[in-house]
Scaffold this motif. Sequence first.
Motif, PDB file in Angstrom:
ATOM      1  N   MET A   1       0.787  -1.029   0.177  1.00 16.44           N
ATOM      2  CA  MET A   1       0.619   0.008   0.197  1.00 16.44           C
ATOM      3  C   MET A   1       0.869   0.898   0.084  1.00 16.44           C
ATOM      4  O   MET A   1       0.603   1.854  -0.726  1.00 16.44           O
ATOM      5  CB  MET A   1      -0.572   0.145   1.265  1.00 16.44           C
ATOM      6  CG  MET A   1      -1.792   1.295   1.527  1.00 16.44           C
ATOM      7  SD  MET A   1      -2.859   0.557   2.642  1.00 16.44           S
ATOM      8  CE  MET A   1      -4.061   2.376   2.396  1.00 16.44           C
TER       9      MET A   1
ATOM     10  N   ILE B   1       1.074   4.071  -2.896  1.00 10.85           N
ATOM     11  CA  ILE B   1       1.306   5.547  -2.784  1.00 10.85           C
ATOM     12  C   ILE B   1       2.053   6.280  -3.857  1.00 10.85           C
ATOM     13  O   ILE B   1       2.139   7.016  -4.329  1.00 10.85           O
ATOM     14  CB  ILE B   1       0.809   5.715  -1.571  1.00 10.85           C
ATOM     15  CG1 ILE B   1      -0.658   4.945  -1.285  1.00 10.85           C
ATOM     16  CG2 ILE B   1       0.795   7.573  -1.705  1.00 10.85           C
ATOM     17  CD1 ILE B   1      -0.300   5.064   0.386  1.00 10.85           C
TER      18      ILE B   1
ATOM     19  N   TRP C   1      -2.886  10.270  -3.599  1.00 14.19           N
ATOM     20  CA  TRP C   1      -2.292   9.390  -2.642  1.00 14.19           C
ATOM     21  C   TRP C   1      -3.979   8.431  -2.178  1.00 14.19           C
ATOM     22  O   TRP C   1      -4.307   7.416  -1.779  1.00 14.19           O
ATOM     23  CB  TRP C   1      -1.921   9.952  -1.368  1.00 14.19           C
ATOM     24  CG  TRP C   1      -2.490  11.054  -0.297  1.00 14.19           C
ATOM     25  CD1 TRP C   1      -2.780  12.398  -0.634  1.00 14.19           C
ATOM     26  CD2 TRP C   1      -3.524  10.654   0.843  1.00 14.19           C
ATOM     27  NE1 TRP C   1      -3.587  13.117  -0.456  1.00 14.19           N
ATOM     28  CE2 TRP C   1      -3.931  11.761   0.666  1.00 14.19           C
ATOM     29  CE3 TRP C   1      -4.221   9.216   1.687  1.00 14.19           C
ATOM     30  CZ2 TRP C   1      -5.088  12.264   1.817  1.00 14.19           C
ATOM     31  CZ3 TRP C   1      -4.883   9.199   2.619  1.00 14.19           C
ATOM     32  CH2 TRP C   1      -5.520  11.378   1.929  1.00 14.19           C
ATOM     33  N   TRP C   2      -5.078   9.274  -1.716  1.00 18.75           N
ATOM     34  CA  TRP C   2      -6.380   8.894  -1.620  1.00 18.75           C
ATOM     35  C   TRP C   2      -7.230   7.823  -2.168  1.00 18.75           C
ATOM     36  O   TRP C   2      -8.253   7.122  -1.998  1.00 18.75           O
ATOM     37  CB  TRP C   2      -7.688  10.592  -0.636  1.00 18.75           C
ATOM     38  CG  TRP C   2      -7.639  10.932  -2.690  1.00 18.75           C
ATOM     39  CD1 TRP C   2      -7.037  11.873  -2.550  1.00 18.75           C
ATOM     40  CD2 TRP C   2      -8.728  10.992  -3.519  1.00 18.75           C
ATOM     41  NE1 TRP C   2      -7.325  12.842  -2.984  1.00 18.75           N
ATOM     42  CE2 TRP C   2      -8.542  12.301  -3.960  1.00 18.75           C
ATOM     43  CE3 TRP C   2      -9.309  10.203  -3.645  1.00 18.75           C
ATOM     44  CZ2 TRP C   2      -9.392  12.144  -5.094  1.00 18.75           C
ATOM     45  CZ3 TRP C   2     -10.242   9.953  -4.875  1.00 18.75           C
ATOM     46  CH2 TRP C   2     -10.235  11.110  -5.178  1.00 18.75           C
TER      47      TRP C   2
ATOM     48  N   VAL D   1      -6.226   4.647  -1.433  1.00 22.88           N
ATOM     49  CA  VAL D   1      -6.677   4.178  -0.104  1.00 22.88           C
ATOM     50  C   VAL D   1      -8.085   3.807  -0.591  1.00 22.88           C
ATOM     51  O   VAL D   1      -8.900   2.746   0.171  1.00 22.88           O
ATOM     52  CB  VAL D   1      -7.544   5.161   0.914  1.00 22.88           C
ATOM     53  CG1 VAL D   1      -7.998   4.787   2.150  1.00 22.88           C
ATOM     54  CG2 VAL D   1      -5.691   5.598   1.102  1.00 22.88           C
TER      55      VAL D   1
ATOM     56  N   VAL E   1      -8.443  -0.128  -1.585  1.00 26.80           N
ATOM     57  CA  VAL E   1      -8.555  -0.796  -0.516  1.00 26.80           C
ATOM     58  C   VAL E   1     -10.074  -1.249  -0.215  1.00 26.80           C
ATOM     59  O   VAL E   1     -10.274  -2.102   0.438  1.00 26.80           O
ATOM     60  CB  VAL E   1      -7.692  -0.452   0.669  1.00 26.80           C
ATOM     61  CG1 VAL E   1      -7.783  -0.895   2.568  1.00 26.80           C
ATOM     62  CG2 VAL E   1      -6.129  -0.021  -0.013  1.00 26.80           C
ATOM     63  N   VAL E   2     -10.020  -0.378   0.232  1.00 25.04           N
ATOM     64  CA  VAL E   2     -11.709   0.066   1.100  1.00 25.04           C
ATOM     65  C   VAL E   2     -12.836  -0.911  -0.116  1.00 25.04           C
ATOM     66  O   VAL E   2     -13.321  -1.695   0.478  1.00 25.04           O
ATOM     67  CB  VAL E   2     -12.838   1.351   1.189  1.00 25.04           C
ATOM     68  CG1 VAL E   2     -13.747   1.161   1.659  1.00 25.04           C
ATOM     69  CG2 VAL E   2     -11.958   1.750   2.304  1.00 25.04           C
TER      70      VAL E   2
END
Length: 833
Positions: free
Chosen positions: A505, A509, A521-522, A525, A528-529
């Motif tokens: 991860m 990023i 970067w988000w 994330v 991942v969710v």
Amino acid sequence: MSTTYTPAGSEDAKLEQHNIPSATAQHKNSKRKTALEALSMRSYRHAIPPAPSAPPDEVTVHPTPLQSDEADENDEDMETEEEQEKDTYIDEIYQIIDSVVPRTDRPKLPALTFRVWLLGLLFGTLFCIGNTIFTFRTNVTVLPAVIPVLMAYPCGRFLARVLPRGILNPGRFNHKEHALIYVISSTMSSTPYALNNVIVQRYLLNQTSLSIAAGVCFAIVTQCFGYGFAGVTRRYLVRPAAMLWPSTLATIAMLNSLHRKDDVSKGRYPMSRFRFFFLASSAMFFYTFLPQYVAPMLSAISVICWFVSNKSNNTLALVLGSSSPGAGVGFLSFTLDWSLFSTIFAPITSPLWAVINQFIGIYLFMWIVVPLCWWFNAFDGDQLVGRNTQYGFALNTAFIYDKNGTKIGAADMVSRDNLLMFNQTLYDSKKPIYITTYFAIHYCSSFIVFVAALVHVLLWYGPDIWHRLRTSVNELDSEDIHAVLMDVYPEVPDWWYIAVLLVTMAGGIWICSTDAFQLPWWGVVVAVVLAIVSMVPIGIIQAISGQQIGLNVMSEFLIGLLLPGKVAAVMTFKTFSYMAMYQGLNLTMDMKMGHYMKIPPRSLFLAQLVSTIWGACVSTTAACALLESFGTNPTGEHYWKVQDLPSNSGWNLQNYNTFFSAGVIWGAIGPVRFFGQGSPYFKTLLGFVVGFILPVIPWLMHKIQPNGYWHLINIPLITVLSQNPYSQQSNLITPLLVAIFVNYYLKLYRTLWWKKYAYVMSAAFDAGSSIAVLVIFFFAKYNPSFTMPFPVWFMNPADTERCLPDRVLKCLGHKNMGDGFGGQYVQALDPDC
């Protein structure tokens, strides 16, 4: 010495002799109230005879009656109809497993040896390169990892004889080493999805900021990211007996044929599985030259085009009958080419109920919904699209079209610089942008499937998943034979997988925020969710059916809303989120194979991790080397543009073209413009509503009629369209016939033959056809300046199916032969054309 396993306390001493943990008092007294308590295997314990005597160091676990017959009868009276049905379902699962998976283990056998690393990485590298080449094919073919299983056997035995005894040679080449070689080869032979980003961005869009090194790093991160998710979810997708993973059984059957001498046919069929594999794969190898080279019409037999005059004004006949890339839906067309459908549908290794579910949906969408939508112009421009093509229409394509129905180059919609931004000026001059009816229905199907998968798993498996979250895995699986045997070995700590997840991860990023991929970067994330939400429900469907449901469309939809107009970012997010699930489930499948073969989990962890990293490096560099084999840069004069080969060449970059078009639709144009209110394709969003409603219907009917067949109706499988646009669509009948013949007729009336040879035959046919396709590619098509086409004759027409008018076929045949053998066809010099 064999050990009989029962939950009774009298067996504790015997289990302890083999370091198998005995059941605790809590386990003995607890009453399991979830669907997974069906793993008690009541009827299975009565149905299957004890295993044969095992070697002194082998643990044998086989079922026996739990209590007296009277106690069983009283217990059965207390069961509800639903519990009895679940018991029956588990009994059927164990019947399938028991036909190929031995109920024994030898814990002292060496597993991760020098021979494993040498042979696994060698064969894995070769097959990784081969499958990378196949990604450029129209109907993607895969060199199955069972081929290294066959090749490694004599090599392993040879090394056992010649290497000095010790660390290089622990003794006889055994089945655990062999299984680990398969795991390494299988992991490496699964090409990284990140190849799509590298090929499309670097070569089709000439994004010079994306170097090969950056592509390799991106491939490694996305591949290992999925591995972390596989480990975290293994307790839900690997340990339970209900998670069958049927595609692993063919490989296990092959391993058993090489290492075990027991005969499940009881002497009725004396031919060994090894000999059967060799003969079947050899026969398929030579046969594949017919549909792939000598007589391609065998790969696409159009019933309608054979019986209807092939004239240009027979539009409806062409829409229904043709199945070639760029043509129609292939109604009643069938194929005699195994390589066109084995990888996509796996008709022998997939359960029959799953295959039937899938083809019900395919026939409904492909042969009813798509033609009706096209005929009634459901998306406004359906009959306008492709009007200037040789067919007079376009259905089976993944391209985009302008307001006049003329094909637009996907690259033209993107600014040709390193930013890869949306070309607003061109869009305004070409809008509204159209896609084919089939492509639109394909997207609608993806919307249905994503929601339906979540609802289906929540309704049917929700209580079980929740109970696993609250209860010890060992308690729930304490009565599963293979889980008990695996408890001998130290488990891989969860923090190992979490560490892999966190490292990848962080690496994601870093690499995604560079100019090459442009994802903030988000975005990582959010990926991942999305993977957390989808991994378990989609994994359960694949584990019980053998069919995987993709997450790629939903990931594009989400990131297209968040980052409109940014093509590179959308493509990057799609790969990152999709691979978290896709690669994770591939590795989970190998974990299940290791579970069946009793491979120490920590040895499996290391083998998978190393092969994942090395495979990403090999595949990415091989793809780039292949594309640059006639030049040193993407814009060089002699750069090999395989995508410019004729549509019937079998090598038209279908995968990469689909990825490219999707990137333009979701990244450049964006979901708001393309699917928003006022768009021709706004109505496809109804798929989300349909996906929410449909799974509830069979679930409610099952509650009303628990003894019916409603539990076999799987809405996600029915609504998934596994065939991508621009594939050869003649492969929609043959796999269903194969599945019915093998998994119904042979299984019912030739049970012993089916147990011994069915999965071996599947592996043999895959091996023979894949090798033949690879040989034909390098022999006749690899060098575009000197192709070697087979002469045109009745069974080798220019469009494979003979659907086009005779005059068009004649001219296309002249062109194909004129461009072959180093020549160049000049239409002006052809008096007939």
